[in-house]
Design a protein around this motif. Structure first.
Motif, mmCIF file in Angstrom:
data_model
loop_
_atom_site.group_PDB
_atom_site.id
_atom_site.type_symbol
_atom_site.label_atom_id
_atom_site.label_comp_id
_atom_site.label_asym_id
_atom_site.label_seq_id
_atom_site.Cartn_x
_atom_site.Cartn_y
_atom_site.Cartn_z
ATOM 1 N N THR A 64 0.852 -1.168 -0.066
ATOM 2 C CA THR A 64 -0.108 0.171 0.062
ATOM 3 C C THR A 64 0.714 1.210 0.049
ATOM 4 N N ALA A 65 2.248 1.103 -0.413
ATOM 5 C CA ALA A 65 2.917 2.218 -0.006
ATOM 6 C C ALA A 65 2.823 3.187 -1.419
ATOM 7 N N THR A 66 3.211 4.545 -1.035
ATOM 8 C CA THR A 66 3.162 5.192 -2.338
ATOM 9 C C THR A 66 4.530 5.801 -2.469
ATOM 10 N N LEU A 67 5.227 5.944 -1.071
ATOM 11 C CA LEU A 67 7.116 6.702 -1.206
ATOM 12 C C LEU A 67 7.721 5.625 -1.546
ATOM 13 N N TRP A 68 8.950 5.939 -2.239
ATOM 14 C CA TRP A 68 9.651 4.797 -2.440
ATOM 15 C C TRP A 68 10.431 4.121 -1.574
ATOM 16 N N TRP A 69 10.819 4.708 -0.472
ATOM 17 C CA TRP A 69 11.389 4.270 0.653
ATOM 18 C C TRP A 69 10.392 3.160 1.523
ATOM 19 N N ASP A 70 9.243 3.332 1.306
ATOM 20 C CA ASP A 70 8.247 2.261 1.722
ATOM 21 C C ASP A 70 8.033 0.971 0.973
ATOM 22 N N GLN A 71 8.808 1.097 -0.248
ATOM 23 C CA GLN A 71 8.290 -0.175 -1.110
ATOM 24 C C GLN A 71 9.292 -1.404 -0.749
ATOM 25 N N LEU A 72 8.904 -2.439 -1.177
ATOM 26 C CA LEU A 72 9.184 -3.653 -0.553
ATOM 27 C C LEU A 72 10.637 -3.786 -0.730
ATOM 28 N N VAL A 73 11.535 -3.161 -1.706
ATOM 29 C CA VAL A 73 12.891 -3.313 -1.904
ATOM 30 C C VAL A 73 13.540 -2.805 -0.799
ATOM 31 N N PRO A 74 13.292 -1.413 -0.399
ATOM 32 C CA PRO A 74 14.080 -0.694 0.384
ATOM 33 C C PRO A 74 13.880 -1.347 1.830
ATOM 34 N N ARG A 75 12.621 -1.857 2.107
ATOM 35 C CA ARG A 75 11.935 -2.273 3.303
ATOM 36 C C ARG A 75 12.970 -3.659 3.737
ATOM 37 N N THR A 76 13.025 -4.471 2.537
ATOM 38 C CA THR A 76 13.768 -5.589 2.846
ATOM 39 C C THR A 76 15.253 -5.608 2.884
ATOM 40 N N LEU A 77 15.764 -4.526 2.223
ATOM 41 C CA LEU A 77 17.146 -4.253 2.567
ATOM 42 C C LEU A 77 17.361 -3.944 3.919
ATOM 43 N N THR A 78 16.648 -2.991 4.375
ATOM 44 C CA THR A 78 16.685 -2.310 5.650
ATOM 45 C C THR A 78 16.607 -3.503 6.507
ATOM 46 N N GLN A 79 15.657 -4.520 6.588
ATOM 47 C CA GLN A 79 15.103 -5.647 7.578
ATOM 48 C C GLN A 79 16.704 -6.546 7.364
ATOM 49 N N LEU A 80 17.324 -6.797 6.278
ATOM 50 C CA LEU A 80 18.583 -7.405 6.148
ATOM 51 C C LEU A 80 19.614 -6.832 6.862
#
Length: 144
Positions: A64-80
């Protein structure tokens, strides 16, 4: 910000507000436990598992994200990054605990050299490949 966290909880899970509160408390307790070496390994392991358990909320929020940093790839990288940090602490604490536990134990495959006296002798015969025993400094050999 709390409402944003509650909105991240997938609808299939019950009581999103309670889940956010419980995971927040778990994160705070884990962060405090990281400060003490005796509990740091367990805390890092528990926080790593918590990160894995909460990842579906990040996937749901990314849908449901609209901002780029809330997209799946940035979130996944942060989690990693966070998961790597917890894994590093966990492995480090395992090594320290293992090293402490192995002190004083007999280690197979490890040969201890006898201590040398002041004159350089060990008091133990050393057999050379030719069958000649040597005592003391390397230069003095005696035949048997």
């Amino acid at each position: 910000m709390r409402q944003e966290l509650v909105d991240m909880v997938p609808p299939a899970l019950p009581a999103p507000g309670l889940l956010v509160t419980l995971t927040g408390i778990a994160e705070l307790v884990g962060a405090l436990a990281l400060l003490w070496p005796a509990t740091a390994g367990s805390a890092a392991g528990a926080l790593g598992l918590l990160l894995i358990a909460m990842f579906p909320a990040n996937v749901y929020a990314a849908d449901t994200a609209t901002l780029w940093w809330d997209q799946l790839v940035p979130r996944t990288l942060t989690q990693l990054v966070f998961l790597s940090a917890t894994a590093t602490v966990f492995v480090d604490r395992l090594r320290v605990t293992s090293a402490r536990a192995s002190r004083g134990r007999i280690r197979l495959g490890r040969i201890r050299r006898p201590r040398r006296s002041d004159d350089g002798t060990t008091g133990l015969p050393i057999t050379t490949p030719g069958g000649v025993e040597a005592r003391g400094p390397a230069g003095s050999q005696e035949s048997r």
